[in-house]
Design a protein around this motif. Sequence first.
Motif, PDB file in Angstrom:
ATOM      1  N   THR A  37      18.170  32.103  20.365  1.00 32.34           N
ATOM      2  CA  THR A  37      18.690  33.363  20.883  1.00 32.34           C
ATOM      3  C   THR A  37      17.558  34.361  21.092  1.00 32.34           C
ATOM      4  OG1 THR A  37      19.047  34.436  18.750  1.00 32.34           O
ATOM      5  CG2 THR A  37      20.808  32.956  19.551  1.00 32.34           C
ATOM      6  N   LYS A  99      17.929  40.043  30.263  1.00 34.63           N
ATOM      7  CA  LYS A  99      17.473  38.883  29.500  1.00 34.63           C
ATOM      8  C   LYS A  99      17.112  37.758  30.456  1.00 34.63           C
ATOM      9  CE  LYS A  99      20.209  40.094  25.497  1.00 34.63           C
ATOM     10  NZ  LYS A  99      21.310  40.931  25.951  1.00 34.63           N
ATOM     11  N   ALA A 101      16.435  33.529  30.517  1.00 36.06           N
ATOM     12  CA  ALA A 101      16.666  32.309  29.745  1.00 36.06           C
ATOM     13  C   ALA A 101      16.115  31.108  30.501  1.00 36.06           C
ATOM     14  CB  ALA A 101      18.156  32.102  29.478  1.00 36.06           C
ATOM     15  N   LYS A 120      16.137  32.182  25.062  1.00 34.80           N
ATOM     16  CA  LYS A 120      16.479  33.463  25.669  1.00 34.80           C
ATOM     17  C   LYS A 120      15.464  34.518  25.232  1.00 34.80           C
ATOM     18  CE  LYS A 120      21.125  31.868  25.051  1.00 34.80           C
ATOM     19  NZ  LYS A 120      21.941  31.649  23.868  1.00 34.80           N
TER      20      LYS A 120
END
Length: 142
Positions: A37, A99, A101, A120
């Motif tokens: 994460t 974000k 990823a 991420k």
Amino acid sequence: MSENEIRDLLHRSVEAWNRADGTAYGECFTEDATDVTFVGTIYHGGKEIGSAHQVMFDSFLKGTRLTMEIVDIRFYGSDTAVAVTRGETHKGKPKKLGKVATYLIARGADGEWRIAAVQKTKHNALLEGIAFRFQPKSRPRA
């Protein structure tokens, strides 16, 4: 090998998130997947990823939506792909897709594509802008 199959998989993961369905979200991952994460938590395996997300969907992620824009998909052989996305979790309309990823996607023995790993990262536009200003040659092409 089809880019549409990869897009469909990522779309299913977004749909599962938006339904707050941890089981369906986890099913988008391989049994031995790794999910890193943006805060640095590491989950292993589709079941753990799904169950952990269900806990979050039922608490501090309750009512959130996931928006994802696919930036790039590349294939490495017939059973492996890498996808890069921009996205954001939000309530209401996202202000920006903050974000990034990177997904490693693999086709299993059953012929189905699943996420084998995802990393991420929160995009830091301020530091990126400073770097580009002082080192313009560090700016990517796209």
